[in-house]
Design a protein around this motif. Structure first.
Motif: not given
Length: 255
Positions: A61-67
């Motif tokens: 989980v990133g800043t405004g993203t999910i992988e």
């Protein structure tokens, strides 16, 4: 456990394969990471809005993203019977209520209708703004109901354009309180005569608060539309279409 659904870029979603990695960004990624606060290990579905669905597990989980690590990928089957809601514009957001519920119930497309007695009018720039509002509405309702297909939203039509468009639909049923047959009767009659094809389309027409005029009804009947009633009571513009869709889903074997 029900898996939350998000929508990704069509091209990116369709090239993804099991065993690969998919990164969901943009508004949907921000919603997943920031609003929903999803975390590593949770299952998620991603669709292109046209029936192609990825299933995976969040690995980062990133800043405004999910992988996601993709586990499944493939095209969901489309229903053999396509259902379309022709919804007259209505005041108080009742048309939007109808479109939202219809999306949750599986409608395949919606048509905004400028009926003669509509109080609400989409004129000039308002026509496309109104349509885009419905586009956003059906996208949100599709996401909430975990639908991989997002219904299409046609440009607003007056009765003349609606009658011309009706030629592209196998059956058009106008909901009308004075009809001499019920919607169930109409479908049963088609089934009894062999007129209910496996792959076909049915449009349900719902009028405005003031009702459908005699002239409008005749114009639609002239292109093959039939009128039908739902039951002994008169429903609001916001509930008539969804009620008809529930019945059609059952009668046509979609549910």
């Amino acid at each position: 456990m029900t898996r939350p659904l998000f929508f990704g870029s069509g091209e990116d979603v369709r090239v993804a394969r099991p065993g690969g990695v998919f990164v969901l960004g943009g508004d949907e990624g921000r919603h997943a990471a920031t609003v929903r606060r999803l975390s590593v290990g949770e299952p998620v579905d991603v669709s292109d809005g046209a029936g192609y669905r990825l299933g995976g597990i969040i690995t980062a989980v990133g800043t405004g993203t999910i992988e996601l690590m993709i586990e499944t990928a493939g095209q969901d089957p489309a229903p053999l019977h396509r259902l379309v809601l022709v919804q007259a514009l209505a005041k108080g957001g009742r048309d939007e209520q109808a479109v939202e519920a219809a999306t949750e119930l599986g409608v395949d497309a919606v048509v905004p209708w400028h009926a003669e007695r509509c109080i609400v009018r989409w004129r000039g720039d308002k026509a496309e703004k109104g349509r885009q509002k419905w586009v956003s509405l059906v996208a949100a309702a599709s996401k909430q109901s975990r639908r991989s297909f997002v219904p299409g939203v046609h440009p607003v039509m007056d009765t003349t354009r609606l009658a011309a468009w009706a030629a592209s639909v196998d059956r058009v049923v106008v909901l009308h309180e004075d009809a001499d047959a019920s919607l169930a009767d109409r479908i049963d009659a088609l089934r009894a005569t062999g007129g209910l094809a496996a792959a076909s389309s049915t449009a349900v027409v719902v009028g405005p608060e003031g009702g459908i005029s005699d002239a409008e009804l005749e114009k639609l009947r002239a292109v093959g539309a039939e009128s039908a009633r739902l039951g002994p009571h008169v429903l609001r513009s916001s509930s008539a279409g969804p009620a008809a869709l529930v019945l059609l889903n059952h009668l046509l074997g979609r549910w």
